[in-house]
Enzyme design. Structure first.
Site, short mmCIF file in Angstrom:
data_model
loop_
_atom_site.label_atom_id
_atom_site.label_comp_id
_atom_site.label_asym_id
_atom_site.label_seq_id
_atom_site.Cartn_x
_atom_site.Cartn_y
_atom_site.Cartn_z
N SER A 124 3.37 -23.40 3.24
CA SER A 124 2.13 -23.80 3.90
C SER A 124 2.03 -23.14 5.27
CB SER A 124 2.15 -25.32 4.07
OG SER A 124 1.16 -25.72 4.98
N TYR A 148 6.37 -33.74 6.36
CA TYR A 148 5.89 -32.89 5.26
C TYR A 148 6.06 -31.42 5.61
CZ TYR A 148 2.61 -29.96 2.72
OH TYR A 148 2.06 -28.92 2.02
N LYS A 152 8.58 -28.07 4.10
CA LYS A 152 8.22 -26.68 3.73
C LYS A 152 9.10 -25.70 4.49
CE LYS A 152 5.10 -27.74 0.81
NZ LYS A 152 5.42 -27.58 -0.59
P1 NAD Z 1 -0.96 -31.84 -6.16
O1 NAD Z 1 -0.43 -33.15 -5.69
O2 NAD Z 1 -2.30 -31.79 -6.77
O3 NAD Z 1 0.08 -31.19 -7.19
C1 NAD Z 1 1.48 -31.40 -7.11
C2 NAD Z 1 1.97 -31.73 -8.50
O4 NAD Z 1 3.39 -31.93 -8.45
C3 NAD Z 1 1.37 -33.03 -9.07
O5 NAD Z 1 0.91 -32.81 -10.38
C4 NAD Z 1 2.54 -34.03 -9.04
O6 NAD Z 1 2.44 -34.98 -10.05
C5 NAD Z 1 3.73 -33.09 -9.18
N1 NAD Z 1 4.98 -33.61 -8.62
C6 NAD Z 1 5.19 -34.13 -7.39
N2 NAD Z 1 6.49 -34.48 -7.24
C7 NAD Z 1 7.11 -34.15 -8.40
C8 NAD Z 1 8.45 -34.28 -8.87
N3 NAD Z 1 9.41 -34.82 -8.11
N4 NAD Z 1 8.74 -33.83 -10.11
C9 NAD Z 1 7.78 -33.30 -10.90
N5 NAD Z 1 6.49 -33.18 -10.52
C10 NAD Z 1 6.16 -33.60 -9.28
O7 NAD Z 1 -0.85 -30.82 -4.91
P2 NAD Z 1 -1.46 -29.36 -4.74
O8 NAD Z 1 -2.55 -29.44 -3.74
O9 NAD Z 1 -1.71 -28.75 -6.05
O10 NAD Z 1 -0.24 -28.66 -4.02
C11 NAD Z 1 0.74 -27.93 -4.74
C12 NAD Z 1 1.81 -27.42 -3.77
O11 NAD Z 1 1.18 -26.64 -2.75
C13 NAD Z 1 2.54 -28.54 -3.04
O12 NAD Z 1 3.90 -28.16 -2.91
C14 NAD Z 1 1.87 -28.58 -1.69
O13 NAD Z 1 2.73 -29.06 -0.68
C15 NAD Z 1 1.56 -27.11 -1.47
N6 NAD Z 1 0.45 -26.90 -0.51
C16 NAD Z 1 -0.75 -27.50 -0.75
C17 NAD Z 1 -1.79 -27.34 0.18
C18 NAD Z 1 -3.11 -28.04 -0.03
O14 NAD Z 1 -3.89 -28.13 0.93
N7 NAD Z 1 -3.45 -28.50 -1.23
C19 NAD Z 1 -1.61 -26.55 1.32
C20 NAD Z 1 -0.36 -25.93 1.51
C21 NAD Z 1 0.66 -26.11 0.57
N1 UFG Z 2 -11.23 -33.38 8.87
C1 UFG Z 2 -12.24 -34.20 9.31
N2 UFG Z 2 -12.48 -35.36 8.64
C2 UFG Z 2 -11.77 -35.72 7.52
C3 UFG Z 2 -10.74 -34.86 7.06
C4 UFG Z 2 -10.49 -33.70 7.77
O1 UFG Z 2 -12.90 -33.90 10.30
O2 UFG Z 2 -12.04 -36.80 6.96
C5 UFG Z 2 -10.97 -32.12 9.59
C6 UFG Z 2 -9.57 -32.05 10.16
O3 UFG Z 2 -9.51 -32.62 11.43
C7 UFG Z 2 -9.32 -30.54 10.17
C8 UFG Z 2 -10.15 -30.03 9.00
O4 UFG Z 2 -11.08 -31.05 8.70
O5 UFG Z 2 -9.87 -30.01 11.33
C9 UFG Z 2 -9.30 -29.75 7.77
O6 UFG Z 2 -8.50 -30.90 7.52
P1 UFG Z 2 -7.66 -31.08 6.17
O7 UFG Z 2 -7.00 -32.41 6.25
O8 UFG Z 2 -8.51 -30.78 5.00
O9 UFG Z 2 -6.59 -29.91 6.27
P2 UFG Z 2 -5.49 -29.59 7.39
O10 UFG Z 2 -5.87 -28.29 8.01
O11 UFG Z 2 -5.28 -30.73 8.28
O12 UFG Z 2 -4.19 -29.50 6.50
C10 UFG Z 2 -4.07 -28.62 5.40
C11 UFG Z 2 -3.22 -29.23 4.30
C12 UFG Z 2 -1.80 -29.39 4.76
C13 UFG Z 2 -1.27 -28.12 5.31
C14 UFG Z 2 -2.20 -27.58 6.37
C15 UFG Z 2 -1.77 -26.24 6.82
O13 UFG Z 2 -3.72 -30.49 3.92
O14 UFG Z 2 -1.01 -29.72 3.63
O15 UFG Z 2 -3.52 -27.45 5.84
O16 UFG Z 2 -1.69 -25.38 5.73
F1 UFG Z 2 -0.06 -28.33 5.85
#
Ligand code: NAD
Ligand code: UFG
Length: 336
Positions: A124, A148, A152
């Protein structure tokens, strides 16, 4: 070629399974369905017209993983499985360290045991912390403000040590920026349980009438309109980056980090305006207090991924909002 996808039923994992199947890979999903449902995988099959295999298995279950590696003999792993709620991680740090870090170590042990040493890891942009923007891969990482984000950073470090000890590993660390959007079929998309933490799912639930109003977290930042700036990336673009990374790790050994973002910053108000344009209705929102831990602005320098993976983002903000809205309208109660 068989790819094992941990967390393949989740938001980013399911979109990546679609791209893998479309590109002709065999896909084996390992998911414990903590934050997803098996029905998502039926929808992946419907979109692609192809079959995948899945196991209801936790990545902390070493015996279960060993059986899967022995049975399916994957050549590479894409590792999405993890917990991802920043706020929850500060309240339940041990859950996050156990699930994300112990789970990853168990997975890496099972891989080593099976002789499978190619992995793409979901990292991330959060690992960059307070660095100047745009973020670049060679910056010092790890100045992170929540458990969290630390999981990472630690997993990236662990994979670095694994490679240093055995140079036959091939490791790609993909540092995602802010994934939004959905598959254009409207069959899969982001479907969080309960009240969403992230901006886009919150907006779409307000627009569909499931939530009353959006609170914009802070209108007094030192940015063009006072709201935070982020680098939003269409989840299908992000999914395609995994295909490029898989090709790269099958061709070479080493460990490399790549920023997967658009390289452009949009404010919260930009996103609201873009969403209003595609939905055709004004969004109910108020400007509220800042959210603890939010950085004012960050976006990617994605030139390394462009250059070395041959990947670049295609979709703009309008398409991201259009596909989110299409998914929300077709699935007002989520995927059951
Ligand atoms: P998500 O929660 O939709 O998907 C994660 C999946 O992993 C789920 O299906 C969950 O059931 C499964 N899971 C969790 N723990 C597990 C375990 N112990 N064993 C087996 N399965 C397990 O999340 P996502 O948004 O698809 O994110 C995927 C990856 O990308 C994550 O590692 C997350 O940290 C990373 N990531 C996501 C974002 C974002 O904004 N969505 C940003 C940066 C990084
Ligand atoms: N925001 C609002 N209102 C809300 C939710 C979010 O104003 O109800 C704003 C936040 O303050 C931020 C922007 O929208 O400025 C985006 O917020 P998100 O929560 O969607 O995303 P973040 O940038 O905070 O975090 C995301 C992922 C994290 C990851 C991070 C950096 O959720 O997992 O990007 O990659 F770590």
């Amino acid at each position: 070629m068989t790819i094992l996808v941990t967390g393949g039923a989740g938001y980013i994992g399911s979109h990546t399974c679609v791209e893998l199947l479309n590109a002709g890979y065999d896909v084996v999903v390992v998911d414990n369905f903590y934050n997803s449902v098996p029905a998502v995988l039926d929808r992946v099959e419907k979109i692609t017209g192809k079959k995948l295999k899945y196991y209801d298995c936790d990545i902390r279950d070493r015996e279960g993983l060993d059986k899967i590696f022995a049975e399916d003999k994957p050549e590479a792993v894409i590792h999405f499985a993890g917990l991802k709620a920043v706020g929850e991680s500060s309240k339940l740090p041990l859950l996050y360290y156990d699930n994300n870090i112990s789970g990853s170590v168990t997975l890496f042990e099972a891989m080593e045991n099976a002789g499978c040493k190619k992995i793409v890891f979901s990292s991330s942009a959060t690992v960059y912390g307070n660095n100047p923007i745009p973020y670049k891969e060679d910056m010092v990482t790890g100045d992170v403000s929540n458990p969290y984000g630390r999981t990472k950073h630690f997993i990236e470090q662990i994979l670095g040590d694994v490679y240093n000890a055995d140079n036959s590993w091939s490791i790609s660390l993909l540092r995602y920026f802010n994934p939004i959007g959905a598959h254009e079929s409207g069959l899969i998309g982001e479907d969080p349980n309960g009240i969403p933490n992230n901006l886009m799912p919150y907006i779409s639930r307000v627009a569909i009438g499931k939530l009353e109003k959006l609170t914009v977290f802070g209108g007094d930042y030192d940015t063009k309109d006072g709201t935070c700036i982020r680098d939003y990336i269409h989840v299908v673009d992000l999914a395609k980056a995994h295909l490029c990374a898989v090709r790269k790790i099958t061709d070479s050994t080493g460990i490399e980090a790549y920023n997967i973002g658009n390289g452009k910053g949009y404010s919260v108000l930009d996103i609201i305006r873009a969403f209003e344009k595609v939905s055709g209705s004004p969004l109910n929102y108020v400007i509220g207090d800042r959210r603890a831990g939010d950085l004012p602005a960050f976006y990617a320098d994605a030139s390394k991924a462009n250059r070395e993976l041959g990947w670049s983002a295609e979709y703009d903000i309008e398409k991201m909002c259009e596909d989110t809205w299409n998914f929300q309208k077709k699935n007002p109660d989520g995927i059951k």
